[in-house]
Design a protein around this motif. Structure first.
Motif, mmCIF file in Angstrom:
data_model
loop_
_atom_site.group_PDB
_atom_site.id
_atom_site.type_symbol
_atom_site.label_atom_id
_atom_site.label_comp_id
_atom_site.label_asym_id
_atom_site.label_seq_id
_atom_site.Cartn_x
_atom_site.Cartn_y
_atom_site.Cartn_z
ATOM 1 N N TRP A 169 0.831 -1.202 0.000
ATOM 2 C CA TRP A 169 0.000 0.000 0.000
ATOM 3 C C TRP A 169 0.866 1.253 0.000
ATOM 4 N N VAL A 170 0.209 2.364 -0.332
ATOM 5 C CA VAL A 170 0.832 3.684 -0.299
ATOM 6 C C VAL A 170 -0.028 4.575 0.575
ATOM 7 N N SER A 171 0.585 5.243 1.518
ATOM 8 C CA SER A 171 -0.134 6.136 2.426
ATOM 9 C C SER A 171 0.255 7.570 2.111
ATOM 10 N N THR A 172 -0.695 8.344 1.600
ATOM 11 C CA THR A 172 -0.409 9.735 1.233
ATOM 12 C C THR A 172 -1.238 10.733 2.022
ATOM 13 N N SER A 173 -2.113 10.248 2.894
ATOM 14 C CA SER A 173 -2.965 11.164 3.644
ATOM 15 C C SER A 173 -3.464 10.487 4.903
ATOM 16 N N ASP A 174 -3.534 11.231 5.973
ATOM 17 C CA ASP A 174 -4.080 10.675 7.213
ATOM 18 C C ASP A 174 -5.581 10.932 7.326
ATOM 19 N N ILE A 183 -5.837 3.887 3.664
ATOM 20 C CA ILE A 183 -4.696 3.495 2.849
ATOM 21 C C ILE A 183 -5.166 2.589 1.722
ATOM 22 N N GLN A 184 -4.548 2.720 0.561
ATOM 23 C CA GLN A 184 -4.941 1.953 -0.621
ATOM 24 C C GLN A 184 -4.177 0.624 -0.645
ATOM 25 N N ILE A 185 -4.802 -0.399 -0.099
ATOM 26 C CA ILE A 185 -4.162 -1.710 0.006
ATOM 27 C C ILE A 185 -4.525 -2.567 -1.207
ATOM 28 N N GLU A 186 -3.510 -3.197 -1.772
ATOM 29 C CA GLU A 186 -3.697 -4.087 -2.920
ATOM 30 C C GLU A 186 -2.834 -5.331 -2.746
ATOM 31 N N PRO A 187 -3.243 -6.448 -3.336
ATOM 32 C CA PRO A 187 -2.383 -7.637 -3.281
ATOM 33 C C PRO A 187 -1.140 -7.436 -4.132
ATOM 34 N N MET A 243 -4.053 -2.187 9.993
ATOM 35 C CA MET A 243 -3.065 -1.197 9.571
ATOM 36 C C MET A 243 -3.678 0.191 9.464
ATOM 37 N N ARG A 244 -4.848 0.394 10.059
ATOM 38 C CA ARG A 244 -5.545 1.670 9.908
ATOM 39 C C ARG A 244 -4.798 2.847 10.516
ATOM 40 N N PHE A 245 -3.939 2.588 11.509
ATOM 41 C CA PHE A 245 -3.178 3.679 12.120
ATOM 42 C C PHE A 245 -1.882 3.976 11.379
#
Length: 549
Positions: free
Chosen positions: A62-67, A71-75, A467-469
């Motif tokens: 995933w990539v985290s760009t904003s709180d 998060i955009q989770i992908e396999p 992984m939400r945090f």
């Protein structure tokens, strides 16, 4: 005119050159931001679904760009397929040999590491979540297996193994994780400016979510969202927050979620066979006519106490469905469910006053297999078609079905599926209509295997939840990424302004052929050349300054 044409060509060339510079700048700025996101922000996670028959590995990134966003989770994809592997037997079989549990998972850990960059592995969390199989073994065996994994697994892998990430989860949480995965795959957690779910405010920008029913072998789970203003109170109501900030209600959901142990299809077959055995004892026989098997199919059943009897198929699906319905009657019922006005699932579990016929519901696992593999009716649910197709299939002789299978007319079904299809189609429809009170004609139910081209697993929902945090860890880096976006965007205004001024200048020159544009023909009537004109300006300026002095 020769000079003017030359100037026009020069101006056009300059404009094209300036446009190219702007395009190159735009691509470079966009590429720079993408590089930051892709290389610096990408993270990985590993989760193992330790079920009763085997353990499956899933690897996500995933990539985290904003709180303020999920998060955009992908396999992780390899060779155009998600990285996934299943090993057998189930983790619960190591209850009597716990010292081998960690070594059993070694192949999964090694495969995961192959698809995770080496510098990312120490920061890659590993989750081992065990389900029904581990819940059934003695407590001392459970603890021995978990202890071995928590102690030995860090020695096998360089990935991050934490004690709290290795545990046995409740069936309810399987339902919650599945609900999260389904709605995430459907994009239901994306922001919207048109809230369409009752009980939410416009400021929440919330989409209507869907419900799900997952029919397994031993149990069934159900989960759907309740409106915030619904006052239904039960141990089966869970409030979950998928956002990284506890004070933000945007990703907070109120769910009705529960598991029905003993209502999976395999447990349903066991219950049914017990009723057949009871009938045989009254008849003092060893062979019983069975409406829930194809015509002339024979099956020898061995009960837990060692007693045996034979089921002989008669292929009467309508009668089978009626017999299966009786199995859903609860052995015990709560005081609440005994009240005439009370609404309960399976006559035993108090439920909110929300008709599931009006809720968009997705059915997984056996709801897909039992409608699709043999009947070919997966997708939008149609009770009439399923009953008709089931009656046709079950009314066939077993020898006819075997011949059709050899001709590959049932390519998605093995022999066990063909033998149990009659019962399973009766079971899943009865659970849906008689257990959950979904209307046979007017409903929004559909069976699915994949969403958006991907098989939906509760493991995805578990990764999203746990992984939400994560965005809070990288809030500083996220700010840098946002500033990079802002800085690049802030330069666009002056660039476009300069381009507009330049184009305006060229247009004025082309239209007016003014002296400022150095048109010799326009200066001709004054009797001066370009060099004389320049000298005249210089001389006039000198005279002007003398007059001031």
């Amino acid at each position: 005119m020769r000079v003017s044409r030359r100037f026009t060509i020069l101006a056009i060339t300059a404009m094209i050159f300036l446009s190219l510079i702007i395009c190159i700048y735009a691509v470079a700025a966009h590429t720079t931001v993408n590089v930051i996101l892709q290389e610096q922000e990408r993270s990985y996670g590993v989760i193992c679904d330790a079920g009763s028959t085997g353990t499956r590995l899933f690897v996500y990134n995933w990539v985290s760009t904003s709180d303020s966003e999920l998060i955009q989770i992908e396999p992780v994809i390899y060779d155009n397929k998600p990285v996934m592997k299943k090993i057998s037997p189930g983790l619960s079989t190591f209850g009597t040999k716990p010292d081998e549990a960690a070594e059993y998972l070694r192949p999964l850990m090694e495969l995961a590491e192959l698809h995770i960059p080496e510098d990312k592995r120490p920061y890659t969390p590993v989750f081992i979540f065990a389900t029904a199989g581990m819940r059934l073994i003695p407590d001392e065996q459970k603890e021995a297996v978990l202890t071995n994994l928590r102690t030995e697994l860090p020695k096998i892998t360089s990935m991050q193994v934490l004690k709290e990430h290795i545990r046995i989860i409740e069936g309810k949480w399987e339902g919650i994780y599945s609900w999260i995965a389904v709605n995430y795959a459907l994009g239901k957690f994306n922001r919207t400016f048109t809230p369409d779910f009752p009980g939410t405010s416009p400021g929440q920008q919330r989409s209507k979510t869907v419900g799900m029913i997952d029919m397994g072998g031993a149990s069934a789970q159900i989960a759907f969202e309740l409106p915030d203003n619904d006052d239904f109170n039960s141990i089966n109501v869970e409030n979950i927050n998928l956002g990284c900030r506890e004070d933000d209600s945007l990703f907070r959901y109120k769910l009705f979620v529960t598991t029905f142990l003993g209502y999976g299809v395999n447990e349903g077959i066991r219950k049914y066979e017990k009723t057949l055995m009871a009938k045989l004892k009254d008849l003092n026989g060893t062979v019983i006519q069975d409406d829930c098997m194809p015509l002339n199919l024979h099956k020898t059943v061995t009960m837990e106490n060692g007693e045996k009897f034979v089921r002989r198929g008669t292929g009467n699906w309508d009668t089978c469905a009626a017999e299966v319905k009786k199995l859903l009657n609860p052995e015990t019922s709560s005081e609440v469910c005994k009240a005439e006005a009370a609404k309960c699932y399976f006559g035993a579990v108090p439920a909110p006053n929300i008709p599931l016929s009006n809720v968009e519901m997705y059915g997984f696992s056996e709801y897909w297999y039992s409608t699709h593999d043999v009947l070919g009716l997966g997708g939008q649910y149609n009770a009439e078609n399923i009953a008709k197709k089931s009656e046709q299939y079950c009314g066939q002789r077993w020898s006819t079905i075997q011949a059709a299978s050899k001709k590959n007319l049932y390519p998605r079904a093995d022999e066990e599926r063909l033998k149990t299809q009659c019962f399973k189609s009766a079971w899943i429809t009865s659970v849906l209509h008689d257990g959950f009170s979904v209307d046979k004609t007017h409903n929004k139910f559909q069976s699915v295997s994949t969403i958006a081209g991907q098989e939906v697993q509760w493991a995805l929902g578990a990764m999203i939840y746990h992984m939400r945090f994560f965005p809070l860890r990288d809030s500083t880096r996220n700010l840098i990424v946002k500033e990079t976006h802002s800085a690049s965007e802030s330069l666009w205004a002056p660039l476009f302004f300069l381009s507009a001024v330049f184009c305006l200048f060229v247009l004025v020159c082309a239209k007016e052929h003014s002296l400022l544009c150095f048109d010799d023909k326009r200066r001709g009537p004054f009797g001066i050349t370009r060099s004389q004109y320049s000298y005249k300006i210089l001389k006039d300026n000198t005279t002007f300054y003398k007059d001031i002095a």
